[in-house]
Scaffold this motif. Sequence first.
Motif, PDB file in Angstrom:
ATOM      1  N   TYR A   1      -7.072  -0.126  -6.368  1.00 42.43           N
ATOM      2  CA  TYR A   1      -5.876  -0.438  -5.586  1.00 42.43           C
ATOM      3  C   TYR A   1      -4.924   0.749  -5.627  1.00 42.43           C
ATOM      4  CZ  TYR A   1      -7.276  -5.326  -5.504  1.00 42.43           C
ATOM      5  OH  TYR A   1      -7.959  -6.499  -5.291  1.00 42.43           O
ATOM      6  N   VAL A   2      -4.508   1.202  -4.438  1.00 42.50           N
ATOM      7  CA  VAL A   2      -3.493   2.244  -4.315  1.00 42.50           C
ATOM      8  C   VAL A   2      -2.493   1.758  -3.277  1.00 42.50           C
ATOM      9  CG1 VAL A   2      -3.028   4.637  -3.716  1.00 42.50           C
ATOM     10  CG2 VAL A   2      -5.170   4.048  -4.861  1.00 42.50           C
ATOM     11  N   ASP A   3      -1.263   1.580  -3.701  1.00 42.79           N
ATOM     12  CA  ASP A   3      -0.204   1.076  -2.821  1.00 42.79           C
ATOM     13  C   ASP A   3      -0.614  -0.228  -2.134  1.00 42.79           C
ATOM     14  OD1 ASP A   3       1.370   3.281  -3.456  1.00 42.79           O
ATOM     15  OD2 ASP A   3       0.556   4.463  -1.791  1.00 42.79           O
ATOM     16  N   ASN A   4      -1.191  -1.140  -2.909  1.00 42.87           N
ATOM     17  CA  ASN A   4      -1.638  -2.461  -2.434  1.00 42.87           C
ATOM     18  C   ASN A   4      -2.721  -2.393  -1.360  1.00 42.87           C
ATOM     19  OD1 ASN A   4      -0.019  -3.918  -4.201  1.00 42.87           O
ATOM     20  ND2 ASN A   4       1.721  -3.842  -2.804  1.00 42.87           N
TER      21      ASN A   4
ATOM     22  N   TYR B   1      -9.550   0.123  -2.083  1.00 42.47           N
ATOM     23  CA  TYR B   1     -10.416   1.259  -1.796  1.00 42.47           C
ATOM     24  C   TYR B   1     -11.705   1.161  -2.611  1.00 42.47           C
ATOM     25  CZ  TYR B   1      -6.403   3.697   0.288  1.00 42.47           C
ATOM     26  OH  TYR B   1      -5.335   4.055   1.069  1.00 42.47           O
ATOM     27  N   ILE B   2     -12.739   1.794  -2.071  1.00 44.93           N
ATOM     28  CA  ILE B   2     -14.016   1.975  -2.763  1.00 44.93           C
ATOM     29  C   ILE B   2     -14.239   3.476  -2.883  1.00 44.93           C
ATOM     30  CG2 ILE B   2     -16.523   1.661  -2.579  1.00 44.93           C
ATOM     31  CD1 ILE B   2     -15.361  -0.974  -2.906  1.00 44.93           C
ATOM     32  N   HIS B   3     -14.743   3.914  -4.037  1.00 43.36           N
ATOM     33  CA  HIS B   3     -15.035   5.332  -4.208  1.00 43.36           C
ATOM     34  C   HIS B   3     -16.221   5.720  -3.324  1.00 43.36           C
ATOM     35  CE1 HIS B   3     -15.827   9.197  -6.091  1.00 43.36           C
ATOM     36  NE2 HIS B   3     -14.601   9.112  -6.576  1.00 43.36           N
ATOM     37  N   LYS B   4     -16.181   6.932  -2.781  1.00 44.44           N
ATOM     38  CA  LYS B   4     -17.236   7.406  -1.883  1.00 44.44           C
ATOM     39  C   LYS B   4     -18.610   7.399  -2.551  1.00 44.44           C
ATOM     40  CE  LYS B   4     -14.486  10.311   1.161  1.00 44.44           C
ATOM     41  NZ  LYS B   4     -14.218  11.688   1.620  1.00 44.44           N
ATOM     42  N   GLU B   5     -18.643   7.595  -3.860  1.00 44.03           N
ATOM     43  CA  GLU B   5     -19.922   7.616  -4.571  1.00 44.03           C
ATOM     44  C   GLU B   5     -20.605   6.251  -4.575  1.00 44.03           C
ATOM     45  OE1 GLU B   5     -19.162   9.187  -8.442  1.00 44.03           O
ATOM     46  OE2 GLU B   5     -18.798  11.207  -7.684  1.00 44.03           O
TER      47      GLU B   5
ATOM     48  N   MET C   1      -2.124   8.371  -7.231  1.00 43.49           N
ATOM     49  CA  MET C   1      -3.525   8.729  -7.196  1.00 43.49           C
ATOM     50  C   MET C   1      -3.892   9.142  -5.773  1.00 43.49           C
ATOM     51  SD  MET C   1      -7.093   6.808  -8.221  1.00 43.49           S
ATOM     52  CE  MET C   1      -6.704   5.150  -8.003  1.00 43.49           C
ATOM     53  N   SER C   2      -4.644  10.207  -5.659  1.00 39.43           N
ATOM     54  CA  SER C   2      -5.095  10.694  -4.358  1.00 39.43           C
ATOM     55  C   SER C   2      -6.223   9.811  -3.832  1.00 39.43           C
ATOM     56  CB  SER C   2      -5.595  12.126  -4.507  1.00 39.43           C
ATOM     57  OG  SER C   2      -6.167  12.559  -3.307  1.00 39.43           O
ATOM     58  N   THR C   3      -6.222   9.582  -2.531  1.00 32.43           N
ATOM     59  CA  THR C   3      -7.239   8.709  -1.936  1.00 32.43           C
ATOM     60  C   THR C   3      -8.283   9.493  -1.138  1.00 32.43           C
ATOM     61  OG1 THR C   3      -5.846   8.372   0.007  1.00 32.43           O
ATOM     62  CG2 THR C   3      -5.651   6.759  -1.782  1.00 32.43           C
ATOM     63  N   GLU C   4      -8.375  10.797  -1.358  1.00 30.30           N
ATOM     64  CA  GLU C   4      -9.306  11.598  -0.562  1.00 30.30           C
ATOM     65  C   GLU C   4     -10.767  11.279  -0.868  1.00 30.30           C
ATOM     66  OE1 GLU C   4      -9.700  15.799  -2.913  1.00 30.30           O
ATOM     67  OE2 GLU C   4      -7.857  15.440  -1.791  1.00 30.30           O
ATOM     68  N   ASN C   5     -11.087  10.798  -2.068  1.00 34.72           N
ATOM     69  CA  ASN C   5     -12.463  10.441  -2.424  1.00 34.72           C
ATOM     70  C   ASN C   5     -12.721   8.941  -2.295  1.00 34.72           C
ATOM     71  OD1 ASN C   5     -13.327  13.064  -3.022  1.00 34.72           O
ATOM     72  ND2 ASN C   5     -12.418  12.942  -5.053  1.00 34.72           N
ATOM     73  N   PHE C   6     -11.834   8.255  -1.618  1.00 37.01           N
ATOM     74  CA  PHE C   6     -11.949   6.806  -1.495  1.00 37.01           C
ATOM     75  C   PHE C   6     -11.982   6.388  -0.029  1.00 37.01           C
ATOM     76  CE2 PHE C   6     -10.182   7.523  -5.660  1.00 37.01           C
ATOM     77  CZ  PHE C   6     -10.853   6.596  -6.448  1.00 37.01           C
ATOM     78  N   ILE C   7     -12.603   5.250   0.209  1.00 33.23           N
ATOM     79  CA  ILE C   7     -12.688   4.685   1.559  1.00 33.23           C
ATOM     80  C   ILE C   7     -11.987   3.330   1.529  1.00 33.23           C
ATOM     81  CG2 ILE C   7     -14.251   3.859   3.359  1.00 33.23           C
ATOM     82  CD1 ILE C   7     -16.364   5.739   2.101  1.00 33.23           C
ATOM     83  N   PRO C   8     -11.083   3.083   2.470  1.00 36.23           N
ATOM     84  CA  PRO C   8     -10.408   1.777   2.500  1.00 36.23           C
ATOM     85  C   PRO C   8     -11.398   0.654   2.802  1.00 36.23           C
ATOM     86  CG  PRO C   8      -9.308   3.356   3.957  1.00 36.23           C
ATOM     87  CD  PRO C   8     -10.574   3.985   3.500  1.00 36.23           C
TER      88      PRO C   8
END
Length: 97
Positions: A36-39, A42-46, A1-8
């Motif tokens: 969770y992406v690779d442990n 993340y929170i979605h930017k929205e 899953m791409s993490t470009e729309n997510f904030i750690p």
Amino acid sequence: MSTENFIPINTLCQHYKLEISFFNTLNENGLIEIQYVDNIQYIHKESIYEIEKIVRMHKELDVNIEGIDVVLNLLQKIDDLQTELLKVRNRLLLYEN
């Protein structure tokens, strides 16, 4: 899953000066959704708008998680009632003309 729309979550913790447990508690109470992406959490930017409201209530007003949940539910009900009122007013205008 791409993490470009997510904030750690770690970035949010540093920005708001909060512990990661705060965000985990919000997730457990259904106030936010953590992905969770690779442990890594993340929170979605929205979700940032909601997180801003939650953090302000928690830090500035010293409201606990349960209180935040109540306030958010009441705000949602107010929005729903305002939307319903607008629809009813528009329907009434149709009958008055």
